[in-house]
Design an enzyme around this catalytic site. Structure first.
Site, PDB file in Angstrom:
ATOM      1  N   ASP A   1       0.855  -1.201   0.000  1.00 46.75           N
ATOM      2  CA  ASP A   1       0.000   0.000   0.000  1.00 46.75           C
ATOM      3  C   ASP A   1       0.887   1.247   0.000  1.00 46.75           C
ATOM      4  O   ASP A   1       1.065   1.906   1.014  1.00 46.75           O
ATOM      5  CB  ASP A   1      -0.917  -0.036   1.237  1.00 46.75           C
TER       6      ASP A   1
ATOM      7  N   GLY B   1      -8.442   9.666   7.075  1.00 50.20           N
ATOM      8  CA  GLY B   1      -7.927  10.992   6.743  1.00 50.20           C
ATOM      9  C   GLY B   1      -6.440  11.089   7.018  1.00 50.20           C
ATOM     10  O   GLY B   1      -5.750  11.945   6.480  1.00 50.20           O
TER      11      GLY B   1
ATOM     12  N   SER C   1      -4.594   8.454   6.420  1.00 53.40           N
ATOM     13  CA  SER C   1      -4.044   7.524   5.431  1.00 53.40           C
ATOM     14  C   SER C   1      -2.997   8.187   4.554  1.00 53.40           C
ATOM     15  O   SER C   1      -3.178   9.319   4.109  1.00 53.40           O
ATOM     16  CB  SER C   1      -5.165   7.003   4.533  1.00 53.40           C
TER      17      SER C   1
END
Ligand code: CA
Ligand code: CA
Length: 348
Positions: free
Chosen positions: A202, A293, A295
């Site tokens: 990710d 938020g 992230s």
């Protein structure tokens, strides 16, 4: 790798032929047919360049380096082969850190408030605010000039092809502070192996298209090396994300929270329903966590020499600050080679 030098030599796979030389001169040089110890070539071991032509040197962080030898017309005393000196360098000797020298320095030194909450303006000058077209925000970090690191899921879940990146921001509600630098970018590189189910890999890069101006409020963070991941270490995550899982409003002023690093194996035990991979690093601290938020924002730690390094990218978790539910971050050190390849060099 060790720090010892290894010499590798590449010799011509056929006898060097110089039609202008006599058979007598070839015998004098004693060039063997195939590879032999190069003392047999009469070459000086202490030299790395023969025939006094230009020498090239290169540093690679991946385990691959390709040399292409363009053979010039043979001249006297030059065989047309070449020698190659390979010197492995230990990555963890603490010499130069990857990317920017002078990275990871904060000009603001204030005692950290226990329990976190609002950061001091300029305390985390690498913090980036990413704003997508639909108003969704993510965090990011300036890692070298022109490049911001964030989470792949920020890009994929918003479906965004363009993002506004704000550097030097502290209070999102004011635009008159005069210290922010704003960029609009459609040059976004999501890791090719990002898995939107497991959140493995990710990680994504945003190219700003131009260099930021480094100052007290805008400065890159250093990337962590493997030795920087110490279970139990105190780390910090920063972001404008919501302050409770149920909340829908991101905060205006940058927040910080101190979190404890746990081992990836204990993280996996606490999350039997998730796939926790070696590309992830986790934190677990009662009533503290990153949330929506945040992230894409950085998980950082301060080394003993005072340098800040980025350990992780905010990725996922089961709700936020839920009991025995760690925060999961992408392990930045595992992507050093990928970042270097994408951004063109290991320099700032
Ligand atoms: Ca602080
Ligand atoms: Ca502002």
């Amino acid at each position: 790798m060790t720090s010892t030098s290894t010499r590798v030599k590449i010799v011509p796979n056929s006898p060097a032929r110089d039609t202008r030389q006599t058979s007598h001169s070839r015998n004098v040089r004693g060039i063997p047919r195939f590879s032999k110890p190069y003392s047999r070539f009469g070459l000086d071991d202490s030299k790395t360049t023969y025939c006094e032509k230009e020498a090239v040197s290169a540093v690679t962080k991946s385990n691959k380096l390709v040399f292409k030898h363009i053979r010039k017309p043979l001249r006297k005393k030059c065989s047309g082969g070449f020698l190659c000196l390979v010197t492995p360098q230990d990555d963890s000797t603490g010499g130069g850190r990857p990317f920017c020298s002078g990275c990871g320095v904060s000009q603001v030194t204030v005692p950290r408030i226990v329990g976190g909450e609002e950061a001091t303006a300029g305390e985390y000058p690498w913090q980036a605010l990413l704003v997508f077209g639909n108003g969704i925000i993510c965090g990011g970090s300036l890692i070298k000039n022109g490049w911001v690191l964030t989470a792949a899921h920020c890009i994929k879940q918003t479906g965004a092809t363009s993002v506004t990146v704000v550097l030097g921001e502290h209070d999102r509600s004011t635009t008159t502070d005069g210290v922010t630098q704003q960029f609009v970018s459609s040059n976004i590189i999501v890791h090719p192996n990002y898995d939107d189910i497991t959140q493995n890999n990710d990680i994504a890069l945003v190219f700003l298209g131009q260099n930021a101006i480094f100052n007290e409020r805008v400065r890159p963070i250093c990337l962590a090396q493997n030795s920087d991941y110490v279970t139990g270490a105190s780390t910090i995550v920063t972001g404008w994300g919501v302050q409770a899982f149920s909340s829908s409003t991101a905060v205006n002023r940058l927040q910080e929270v101190t979190l404890d690093l746990i081992s990836t194996s204990s993280c996996a035990e606490l999350y039997p329903d998730y796939t926790i991979t070696e590309n992830m690093v986790c934190t677990l601290t009662t009533n503290k966590d990153a949330c929506q938020g945040d992230s894409g924002g950085p998980l950082i730690t301060k080394l003993q020499d005072g340098t800040w390094v980025q350990l992780g990218v905010v990725s996922f978790g089961d709700e936020c600050a839920k009991e025995n539910s760690p925060g999961v971050f992408t392990k930045v050190a595992n992507y050093y080679d990928w970042i270097t390849e994408q951004t063109g060099s290991n320099q700032c």
